[in-house]
Design a protein around this motif. Structure first.
Motif, PDB file in Angstrom:
ATOM      1  N   GLU A   1       0.798  -1.270  -0.003  1.00 15.18           N
ATOM      2  CA  GLU A   1      -0.074  -0.101  -0.107  1.00 15.18           C
ATOM      3  C   GLU A   1       0.826   1.184   0.032  1.00 15.18           C
TER       4      GLU A   1
ATOM      5  N   ASP B 116      -2.319   4.736  -5.625  1.00 16.27           N
ATOM      6  CA  ASP B 116      -3.512   3.889  -4.985  1.00 16.27           C
ATOM      7  C   ASP B 116      -5.000   4.760  -4.900  1.00 16.27           C
TER       8      ASP B 116
ATOM      9  N   ASP C  34      -8.100   5.280  -6.174  1.00 18.89           N
ATOM     10  CA  ASP C  34      -8.676   4.303  -7.093  1.00 18.89           C
ATOM     11  C   ASP C  34     -10.310   4.505  -6.951  1.00 18.89           C
TER      12      ASP C  34
END
Length: 331
Positions: free
Chosen positions: A182, A206, A208
């Motif tokens: 992450e 990340d 999204d």
């Protein structure tokens, strides 16, 4: 209002990340329509530009409707990077971006991309020389550091700002992490909190969903976010984020008619830019993403990737519309 030099980008700009073999003009066309505020070319090798390599030169193609747009360069030799920045400036983008973040071995092992995170003095010197050689705003995209023990982005941000860059995009991983795990935005937030920093700071990694974009905006205080993989096959993510920030709710996701319309536009531009044969061929990698999550779509996908001509692809897409008749699929 967030500004890069004199370029106004709005209150919370959404940037399309430069992605190799993805962020070409056809892809950028659908993302611009989808709401991207600033886009970049695929990263371009400085050595390729200097050698006048056809692939590198073609990546300089930009179009008026794309503006504002930046040309992103990478390389390990300062002289070559300066020369390539001069070539890129002549292509009339709105800004020049330097890639100090690409983690792939083929780039880093040549002393380019994220490799410069191991030699900050050289990174600073290279950036300074590029800033001097162009009248355009210069921006940088980089990572937190080379590995866990060298997360030096706080120092890097100050030093690059001090020699004249106009914005900094930070991917929340180290080079060693590649794209695994992450993204950690904690240090991105600390860069933004630094009272010495006055240039825009954009966070990357990340993002999204609209919910995550708003959460990270509020938690880390960044001036905007850069979106990469989440936009592949889903250019609507930019408008969805804007709608969510303004209204606190997601808009309806695109139905099948809209998905097909965007796919056709992408295909049309792909053919116009690359030619009939290559345009149809290179579009094949996008069909899975445009129709991700559609029940029982595999037979259509197989036909789309096997269709040899534009006419056949368009006929299949029309059949998709009639078969699914406005089906809505959540992102």
């Amino acid at each position: 209002m967030v500004k890069i030099g004199q370029i106004e980008l709005g209150e919370f700009p959404l940037l399309l990340a430069p992605m190799e073999d993805v962020s070409d003009p056809p892809f950028r066309a659908v993302c611009k329509e989808g709401g991207a505020d600033l886009m970049y070319t695929e990263f371009i090798s400085s050595e390729g530009l200097i050698r006048d390599a056809a692939k590198s030169r073609q990546k300089l193609d930009i179009f008026e409707y794309e503006r504002p747009i930046g040309i992103q360069l990478f390389g390990g030799d300062i002289g070559n990077m300066v020369q390539s920045a001069e070539i890129a400036t002549a292509a009339r983008p709105d800004l020049i971006d330097i890639n100090y973040g690409c983690p792939v071995k083929a780039v880093a092992c040549r002393g380019a991309g994220a490799a410069l995170l191991q030699d900050i003095p050289k990174m600073v010197k290279m950036t300074e020389e590029i800033v001097k050689c162009t009248h355009l705003p210069v921006t940088v995209k980089t990572r937190l550091g080379w590995d866990e023990s060298t997360k030096n982005i706080l120092e890097v941000a100050e030093r690059l700002q001090d020699i004249g860059i106009k914005a900094l995009s930070i991917h929340g991983r180290t080079r060693v992490q590649m794209y695994k795990g992450e993204a950690d935005w904690t240090l991105i937030g600390k860069v933004k909190e630094n009272p010495r920093i006055h240039i825009p700071i954009f966070g990357n990694g990340d993002i999204d969903s609209p919910e995550k974009a708003l959460e990270y905006k509020n938690r880390y205080g960044v001036d905007g976010v850069m979106i990469g993989r989440a936009a592949i096959g889903y250019p609507w993510i930019f408008q969805e984020i804007k709608h969510y920030i303004k209204h606190g709710e997601r808009p309806l996701p695109p139905d099948m008619n809209e998905r097909v319309r965007a796919t056709k536009k992408h295909l049309e531009f792909s053919i116009r830019w690359k030619g009939d044969k290559l345009g149809v061929f290179e579009m094949r990698r996008h069909y899975t993403n445009y129709f991700k999550g559609i029940n029982d779509f595999k037979p259509f996908r197989m036909r789309l990737v096997e269709a040899p001509t534009e006419a056949e692809v368009l006929a299949i897409l029309d059949e998709v519309v009639s078969t699914y008749n406005g089906t809505v699929v959540a992102a």
